[in-house]
Structure formats: structure tokens, C-alpha cells
Design a protein around this motif. Structure first.
Motif, PDB file in Angstrom:
ATOM      1  N   THR A   1     -31.631  -7.061  30.857  1.00 21.86           N
ATOM      2  CA  THR A   1     -31.464  -7.130  29.407  1.00 21.86           C
ATOM      3  C   THR A   1     -30.062  -7.634  29.111  1.00 21.86           C
ATOM      4  OG1 THR A   1     -30.607  -4.880  29.199  1.00 21.86           O
ATOM      5  CG2 THR A   1     -33.016  -5.161  29.086  1.00 21.86           C
ATOM      6  N   LEU A   2     -29.832  -8.027  27.870  1.00 20.82           N
ATOM      7  CA  LEU A   2     -28.483  -8.453  27.501  1.00 20.82           C
ATOM      8  C   LEU A   2     -27.485  -7.319  27.680  1.00 20.82           C
ATOM      9  CD1 LEU A   2     -29.005 -10.632  24.296  1.00 20.82           C
ATOM     10  CD2 LEU A   2     -28.490 -11.406  26.622  1.00 20.82           C
ATOM     11  N   GLY A   3     -27.912  -6.088  27.386  1.00 19.75           N
ATOM     12  CA  GLY A   3     -27.014  -4.952  27.563  1.00 19.75           C
ATOM     13  C   GLY A   3     -26.606  -4.761  29.012  1.00 19.75           C
ATOM     14  N   GLU A   4     -27.562  -4.887  29.921  1.00 19.76           N
ATOM     15  CA  GLU A   4     -27.251  -4.766  31.342  1.00 19.76           C
ATOM     16  C   GLU A   4     -26.331  -5.899  31.792  1.00 19.76           C
ATOM     17  OE1 GLU A   4     -30.923  -4.639  33.431  1.00 19.76           O
ATOM     18  OE2 GLU A   4     -31.432  -2.609  32.771  1.00 19.76           O
ATOM     19  N   MET A   5     -26.600  -7.095  31.313  1.00 21.90           N
ATOM     20  CA  MET A   5     -25.769  -8.229  31.704  1.00 21.90           C
ATOM     21  C   MET A   5     -24.345  -8.070  31.197  1.00 21.90           C
ATOM     22  SD  MET A   5     -28.614 -11.222  31.054  1.00 21.90           S
ATOM     23  CE  MET A   5     -27.739 -12.625  31.786  1.00 21.90           C
ATOM     24  N   ALA A   6     -24.194  -7.579  29.983  1.00 15.09           N
ATOM     25  CA  ALA A   6     -22.850  -7.337  29.445  1.00 15.09           C
ATOM     26  C   ALA A   6     -22.115  -6.302  30.282  1.00 15.09           C
ATOM     27  CB  ALA A   6     -22.939  -6.896  27.992  1.00 15.09           C
ATOM     28  N   ALA A   7     -22.827  -5.253  30.699  1.00 17.94           N
ATOM     29  CA  ALA A   7     -22.213  -4.215  31.527  1.00 17.94           C
ATOM     30  C   ALA A   7     -21.815  -4.750  32.894  1.00 17.94           C
ATOM     31  CB  ALA A   7     -23.180  -3.038  31.678  1.00 17.94           C
ATOM     32  N   GLU A   8     -22.514  -5.795  33.349  1.00 12.97           N
ATOM     33  CA  GLU A   8     -22.199  -6.418  34.636  1.00 12.97           C
ATOM     34  C   GLU A   8     -21.067  -7.441  34.533  1.00 12.97           C
ATOM     35  OE1 GLU A   8     -25.951  -8.008  35.833  1.00 12.97           O
ATOM     36  OE2 GLU A   8     -26.888  -6.037  36.018  1.00 12.97           O
ATOM     37  N   GLY A   9     -20.551  -7.623  33.339  1.00 15.17           N
ATOM     38  CA  GLY A   9     -19.388  -8.493  33.174  1.00 15.17           C
ATOM     39  C   GLY A   9     -19.690  -9.939  32.829  1.00 15.17           C
ATOM     40  N   TYR A  10     -20.895 -10.228  32.364  1.00 14.91           N
ATOM     41  CA  TYR A  10     -21.213 -11.600  31.977  1.00 14.91           C
ATOM     42  C   TYR A  10     -20.329 -12.045  30.820  1.00 14.91           C
ATOM     43  CZ  TYR A  10     -25.372 -12.252  34.881  1.00 14.91           C
ATOM     44  OH  TYR A  10     -26.219 -12.428  35.940  1.00 14.91           O
ATOM     45  N   ARG A  11     -19.949 -13.296  30.848  1.00 10.17           N
ATOM     46  CA  ARG A  11     -19.168 -13.900  29.769  1.00 10.17           C
ATOM     47  C   ARG A  11     -19.521 -15.377  29.692  1.00 10.17           C
ATOM     48  NH1 ARG A  11     -15.031 -16.693  32.208  1.00 10.17           N
ATOM     49  NH2 ARG A  11     -14.570 -16.105  34.368  1.00 10.17           N
ATOM     50  N   THR A  12     -19.091 -16.026  28.643  1.00 13.84           N
ATOM     51  CA  THR A  12     -19.399 -17.442  28.456  1.00 13.84           C
ATOM     52  C   THR A  12     -18.124 -18.262  28.367  1.00 13.84           C
ATOM     53  OG1 THR A  12     -19.492 -17.185  26.052  1.00 13.84           O
ATOM     54  CG2 THR A  12     -21.573 -16.950  27.274  1.00 13.84           C
ATOM     55  N   GLU A  13     -18.282 -19.541  28.666  1.00 10.88           N
ATOM     56  CA  GLU A  13     -17.149 -20.465  28.602  1.00 10.88           C
ATOM     57  C   GLU A  13     -17.627 -21.787  28.016  1.00 10.88           C
ATOM     58  OE1 GLU A  13     -13.904 -22.680  31.568  1.00 10.88           O
ATOM     59  OE2 GLU A  13     -15.516 -21.424  32.393  1.00 10.88           O
ATOM     60  N   ILE A  14     -16.822 -22.356  27.129  1.00 13.55           N
ATOM     61  CA  ILE A  14     -17.129 -23.658  26.541  1.00 13.55           C
ATOM     62  C   ILE A  14     -16.058 -24.650  26.960  1.00 13.55           C
ATOM     63  CG2 ILE A  14     -17.368 -24.974  24.396  1.00 13.55           C
ATOM     64  CD1 ILE A  14     -18.478 -22.528  23.056  1.00 13.55           C
ATOM     65  N   VAL A  15     -16.494 -25.822  27.428  1.00 13.92           N
ATOM     66  CA  VAL A  15     -15.570 -26.889  27.805  1.00 13.92           C
ATOM     67  C   VAL A  15     -15.964 -28.153  27.051  1.00 13.92           C
ATOM     68  CG1 VAL A  15     -15.086 -25.949  30.082  1.00 13.92           C
ATOM     69  CG2 VAL A  15     -16.969 -27.559  29.797  1.00 13.92           C
ATOM     70  N   GLU A  16     -14.985 -28.988  26.752  1.00 16.67           N
ATOM     71  CA  GLU A  16     -15.258 -30.267  26.099  1.00 16.67           C
ATOM     72  C   GLU A  16     -15.612 -31.298  27.172  1.00 16.67           C
ATOM     73  OE1 GLU A  16     -13.384 -32.840  22.493  1.00 16.67           O
ATOM     74  OE2 GLU A  16     -12.016 -32.375  24.145  1.00 16.67           O
ATOM     75  N   LEU A  17     -16.763 -31.942  27.021  1.00 16.02           N
ATOM     76  CA  LEU A  17     -17.214 -32.962  27.960  1.00 16.02           C
ATOM     77  C   LEU A  17     -16.774 -34.353  27.522  1.00 16.02           C
ATOM     78  CD1 LEU A  17     -20.826 -31.569  28.499  1.00 16.02           C
ATOM     79  CD2 LEU A  17     -18.798 -31.168  29.924  1.00 16.02           C
ATOM     80  N   GLU A  18     -16.811 -34.587  26.250  1.00 12.93           N
ATOM     81  CA  GLU A  18     -16.303 -35.792  25.617  1.00 12.93           C
ATOM     82  C   GLU A  18     -16.205 -35.462  24.138  1.00 12.93           C
ATOM     83  OE1 GLU A  18     -19.378 -39.045  24.573  1.00 12.93           O
ATOM     84  OE2 GLU A  18     -19.917 -38.410  26.596  1.00 12.93           O
TER      85      GLU A  18
END
Length: 271
Positions: free
Chosen positions: A39-56
Motif C-alpha cells: 500500500t502507499l502507507g507501507e511504501m512511505a514507511a519503507e522510505g519511498y520518495r520521488t525525484e523530478i529531473v529536467e530532460l529538456e
């Protein structure tokens, strides 16, 4: 509302079924030790995070760490009329939503094929009910149905200068997104697994199943190649970090011709 996420493909499900149908299909796989859910809750507890990078300019890549499921790189394509969120990843949290909103307003969410559905409905809800466009030929693979989902077929201009169309191949509804203004006006194709950018950065592949190595027939490869050739594009992005930086339209044609020739037996003397 509680929903479930397949650990292997990271596609959201309304119910915890015995086996994820997407992974049980020959184009994917179920782990040797069986089906696993999260679940999203389990994933958050496992330390999931997001990253955005510019491709162009006006094109961004969004990924999760650790990688959720297949681990695709979601593309955020920004235009003056709004953003297309393409191939949503299988994780979302408040920080990710804030980062996306800082880039502009998401006006549509679309996936190239069912492997890339991710948690598309959850992304929509957290972004205010953005329409989720699903190719009608692939509607059977929707595992979490919601009023935000809209089926479509054929061709759709989802934003001015951004066109979705369905060459099929990998899935019957496999979709590409053409961005006319990308690559400094030379055109960009977001092709995901429909036309897969190879690691050599000089060729592409056409497959029914990538993990299980099932190729498409010469006739289907020719159909897919002809379909994408209706668009002008110099650059091509796959659904991970692979890309064809330049001359991508010609690369598609050369790669299609090579695939067809090998499947026809032209090079059997080399084997």
C-alpha cells in the motif's frame, strides 16, 4: 479508500486478488515466491520518495526511489495549456504532488500501455480529479475503476501540439505521444515500450514481451513503424531513462527494417 499495489508491476488494484492479471500475462511475470501486495502507507514507511529531473525544456522525468514495481520514469510534458502526466509511476505522496504542481497544472494523465498504469487513479485524485485517459482496446486491464477514467481510441489531441495515437503492437492499445514543439521544434516522440529505445542509443526494439523475449511479427513491426512515421520527430524517449537523442525517425525505420530482415531469415547465415 484502501487500494492495493502489486509489488511487481506497481499497478493499483481495487481488490487484493490472488494474482495480478497484468503480471500473470505472458508479457510480464509473477515472482517465483508468488504474488506480493503493498500500500502507499507501507511504501512511505519503507522510505519511498520521488525525484523530478529536467530532460529538456518543458519535459521532466519523475521517478521513485526505491523503484516502484517496474520502475518506469514518468514523463511530465508541459505546454502553455497545461501538463500531460505520461506513464504514472506506482507511488505518490504529498511531496510529489507539490513538486508536480510547482511545474504547472496537470490537465490529463495517460499511459502508453497497462504495464505503465501505476497508481494513475490515485495521482488523479490527489491532483484534483484530472482525467485519466485509457486506450479502449486495453480497458480490460483496468484493475481500479473510477469515474476519472475516460476511454479513448484512434487519435486524440490531448493538448495543443500534443497528440496521442495508438499504433498497437506491444498491446492492442499501445499508445505514443507526439510533441510537435519538443527538441527545439524538431519534434519529440514519447514511445515507451511501443517503440523501445535500446541501451545502445542508436536503435529501437519492437516486442510483445520484453522480459520473456517474444518478438512482434514483421507485419506488425512494419505497421507500427509506418504509424509513427506520420509524425515529424528528431528525439525519442522510452519509458525508462533510455532515449534516442537525434535522428530518431530514421532510427525507427532502420530498426524496423533490421527486425523484419532478421525475422524473415535474411541473416540466418550468421547464426
Amino acid at each position: 479508500m484502501t487500494f492495493w499495489i502489486c509489488r511487481t508491476c506497481a499497478v493499483e488494484h481495487a481488490e487484493k486478488v490472488d494474482v495480478c492479471a497484468i503480471c500473470a500475462d505472458e508479457r510480464q511475470w509473477v515472482p517465483a515466491d508468488g504474488q506480493h501486495w503493498t500500500t502507499l502507507g507501507e511504501m512511505a514507511a519503507e522510505g519511498y520518495r520521488t525525484e523530478i529531473v529536467e530532460l529538456e525544456p518543458d519535459l521532466f522525468g519523475l521517478t521513485s526511489t526505491p523503484k516502484a514495481g517496474i520502475g518506469q520514469q514518468c514523463k511530465l510534458l508541459r505546454t502553455p495549456a497545461g501538463i500531460l502526466l505520461w506513464d504514472a509511476i506506482g507511488y505518490v505522496d504529498d511531496e510529489a504532488v507539490r513538486a508536480v504542481r510547482e511545474l504547472g497544472e496537470v490537465v490529463a494523465i495517460a499511459a502508453s500501455h497497462p504495464h505503465m498504469f501505476g497508481v494513475q487513479v490515485e495521482w488523479s485524485r490527489r491532483l484534483g480529479g484530472v482525467p485519466v485517459l485509457v486506450a479502449e482496446p486495453d480497458a480490460q486491464w483496468i484493475a481500479r475503476r473510477d469515474p476519472v477514467i475516460r476511454l479513448w481510441s484512434g487519435t486524440e489531441e490531448v493538448l495543443p501540439g500534443v497528440t496521442l495515437s495508438q499504433p498497437g503492437g506491444h498491446f492492442p492499445g499501445s499508445t505514443i505521444a507526439h510533441w510537435a514543439a519538443g527538441a527545439d521544434g524538431r519534434g519529440v516522440l514519447l514511445s515507451s515500450d511501443t517503440v523501445f529505445a535500446n541501451p545502445d542509443r542508436r536503435s529501437v526494439s519492437f516486442m510483445r514481451s520484453f522480459p520473456n523475449r517474444i518478438p512482434l511479427s514483421p507485419a506488425v513491426v512494419e505497421r507500427v513503424a509506418r504509424h509513427v512515421e506520420q509524425y515529424d520527430f528528431d528525439r525519442l524517449y522510452g519509458n525508462f531513462e533510455t532515449r534516442i537523442d537525434a535522428d530518431a525517425r530514421a532510427v525507427v525505420r532502420r530498426s524496423a527494417d533490421r527486425h523484419i530482415a532478421w525475422a524473415r531469415g535474411d541473416f540466418d547465415h550468421l547464426t
